[in-house]
Each structure stands twice: as C-alpha cells, then as structure tokens.
Design a protein around this motif. Structure first.
Motif, short mmCIF file in Angstrom:
data_model
loop_
_atom_site.label_atom_id
_atom_site.label_comp_id
_atom_site.label_asym_id
_atom_site.label_seq_id
_atom_site.Cartn_x
_atom_site.Cartn_y
_atom_site.Cartn_z
N LYS A 52 51.24 65.60 13.52
CA LYS A 52 51.16 66.95 12.96
C LYS A 52 50.29 66.88 11.72
O LYS A 52 50.49 66.02 10.86
N LYS A 53 49.32 67.79 11.62
CA LYS A 53 48.34 67.76 10.53
C LYS A 53 48.95 67.93 9.16
O LYS A 53 48.55 67.28 8.20
N GLY A 54 49.93 68.81 9.04
CA GLY A 54 50.59 69.03 7.76
C GLY A 54 49.61 69.34 6.65
O GLY A 54 48.59 70.00 6.85
N LYS A 55 49.88 68.83 5.47
CA LYS A 55 49.04 69.07 4.29
C LYS A 55 48.28 67.82 3.88
O LYS A 55 48.00 67.60 2.71
N ALA A 56 47.94 66.99 4.87
CA ALA A 56 47.29 65.71 4.59
C ALA A 56 45.82 65.83 4.19
O ALA A 56 45.21 64.85 3.78
N GLY A 57 45.24 67.01 4.31
CA GLY A 57 43.83 67.17 3.94
C GLY A 57 42.91 67.03 5.13
O GLY A 57 43.34 67.09 6.29
N THR A 58 41.64 66.81 4.87
CA THR A 58 40.61 66.79 5.90
C THR A 58 40.61 65.51 6.72
O THR A 58 40.32 65.52 7.91
N TYR A 59 40.92 64.38 6.09
CA TYR A 59 40.86 63.08 6.77
C TYR A 59 42.14 62.28 6.59
O TYR A 59 42.83 62.42 5.57
N VAL A 60 42.41 61.43 7.58
CA VAL A 60 43.56 60.53 7.51
C VAL A 60 43.12 59.12 7.91
O VAL A 60 42.08 58.93 8.54
N LYS A 61 43.96 58.16 7.53
CA LYS A 61 43.79 56.78 7.93
C LYS A 61 44.88 56.48 8.95
O LYS A 61 46.02 56.90 8.78
N ILE A 62 44.54 55.76 10.02
CA ILE A 62 45.51 55.40 11.04
C ILE A 62 45.64 53.88 11.07
O ILE A 62 44.64 53.16 11.19
N GLN A 63 46.89 53.42 10.94
CA GLN A 63 47.13 51.98 10.92
C GLN A 63 48.17 51.60 11.97
O GLN A 63 49.04 52.39 12.32
N LEU A 64 48.06 50.37 12.43
CA LEU A 64 49.02 49.82 13.35
C LEU A 64 49.94 48.88 12.57
O LEU A 64 49.46 47.99 11.86
N LEU A 65 51.23 49.14 12.66
CA LEU A 65 52.21 48.29 11.99
C LEU A 65 52.88 47.41 13.04
O LEU A 65 53.10 47.84 14.17
N LYS A 66 53.23 46.20 12.65
CA LYS A 66 54.00 45.31 13.51
C LYS A 66 55.15 44.79 12.67
O LYS A 66 54.94 44.23 11.60
N LYS A 67 56.36 45.05 13.13
CA LYS A 67 57.58 44.68 12.40
C LYS A 67 57.56 45.28 10.99
O LYS A 67 57.96 44.63 10.03
N GLY A 68 57.01 46.51 10.86
CA GLY A 68 57.01 47.22 9.60
C GLY A 68 55.90 46.86 8.64
O GLY A 68 55.78 47.44 7.57
N LYS A 69 55.05 45.88 9.00
CA LYS A 69 53.97 45.46 8.11
C LYS A 69 52.62 45.80 8.72
O LYS A 69 52.45 45.80 9.94
N LEU A 70 51.64 46.06 7.85
CA LEU A 70 50.30 46.37 8.31
C LEU A 70 49.78 45.25 9.19
O LEU A 70 49.79 44.08 8.80
N TYR A 71 49.35 45.60 10.38
CA TYR A 71 48.83 44.61 11.32
C TYR A 71 47.34 44.80 11.54
O TYR A 71 46.60 43.85 11.64
N ARG A 72 46.91 46.08 11.61
CA ARG A 72 45.50 46.37 11.87
C ARG A 72 45.22 47.83 11.51
O ARG A 72 46.08 48.68 11.66
N THR A 73 44.01 48.09 11.05
CA THR A 73 43.59 49.48 10.83
C THR A 73 42.94 49.97 12.11
O THR A 73 42.01 49.34 12.62
N ILE A 74 43.45 51.07 12.64
CA ILE A 74 42.90 51.67 13.85
C ILE A 74 41.69 52.53 13.48
O ILE A 74 40.66 52.49 14.13
N ALA A 75 41.82 53.32 12.42
CA ALA A 75 40.72 54.16 11.92
C ALA A 75 40.86 54.28 10.41
O ALA A 75 41.88 54.76 9.93
N ALA A 76 39.87 53.83 9.67
CA ALA A 76 39.91 53.89 8.21
C ALA A 76 39.80 55.33 7.71
O ALA A 76 40.35 55.69 6.69
N LYS A 77 39.08 56.16 8.47
CA LYS A 77 38.90 57.56 8.10
C LYS A 77 38.55 58.35 9.36
O LYS A 77 37.49 58.13 9.95
N THR A 78 39.45 59.23 9.75
CA THR A 78 39.21 60.08 10.92
C THR A 78 39.65 61.50 10.59
O THR A 78 40.51 61.70 9.72
#
Length: 84
Positions: free
Chosen positions: A14-40
């Motif tokens: 849901k877009k909500g009030k996040a603004g024009t761009y977001v970062k999408i990350q993949l977490l594994k066991k609650g920790k950052l594992y990989r960035t899927i998109a730094a800015k989309t």
C-alpha cells in the motif's frame, strides 16, 4: 507462500504516505539479506525475478521503506520460502 528462483513475482504494498519513491529489501531471519530495489516508484507494485543465487530458506520477508523518511517502513506479515 513459496517462491521459486528464476521466476518473476510482483511485490505489492500500500502506497500510504511514503512519498514518490521507496526502497525494497529482502530480509532473512529479520536481517537485511539483499536490496531488491534501492529506489523504485511508490506505485504499490514491483516486478522481481528471484535470483538463482539466493539461498533456499523459509525465513524471508520483504521490507518497503520510504526513501524520503526512513521511519516510514513496513515488512511482510509472514515469512515466505524461496526454493530452487
């Protein structure tokens, strides 16, 4: 949910009030594992082909963060699996 490597999936949020761009990350066991998109574009969806290099696990989540305000973020409610 189970996702297979080399297949394309649509990550939705849901877009909500996040603004024009977001970062999408993949977490594994609650920790950052990989960035899927730094800015989309914050349009509520992002197509992603699961890389074959990802480790098989049932402890993945996706995290969406506003690039404008890092306090605006959310993660998947439940874990999902990635398998080969």
């Amino acid at each position: 949910e189970k996702w297979k490597t080399k297949k394309k999936y649509t990550i939705k949020w849901k877009k909500g009030k996040a603004g024009t761009y977001v970062k999408i990350q993949l977490l594994k066991k609650g920790k950052l594992y990989r960035t899927i998109a730094a800015k989309t574009k914050n349009d509520g969806k992002h197509a992603w082909r699961v890389p074959s290099t990802l480790v098989k696990s049932a402890a993945y989540k996706v995290k969406i963060t506003s690039t404008k305000n890092k306090k605006l973020n959310d993660s998947s409610d439940n874990n999902f699996s990635i398998k080969k």
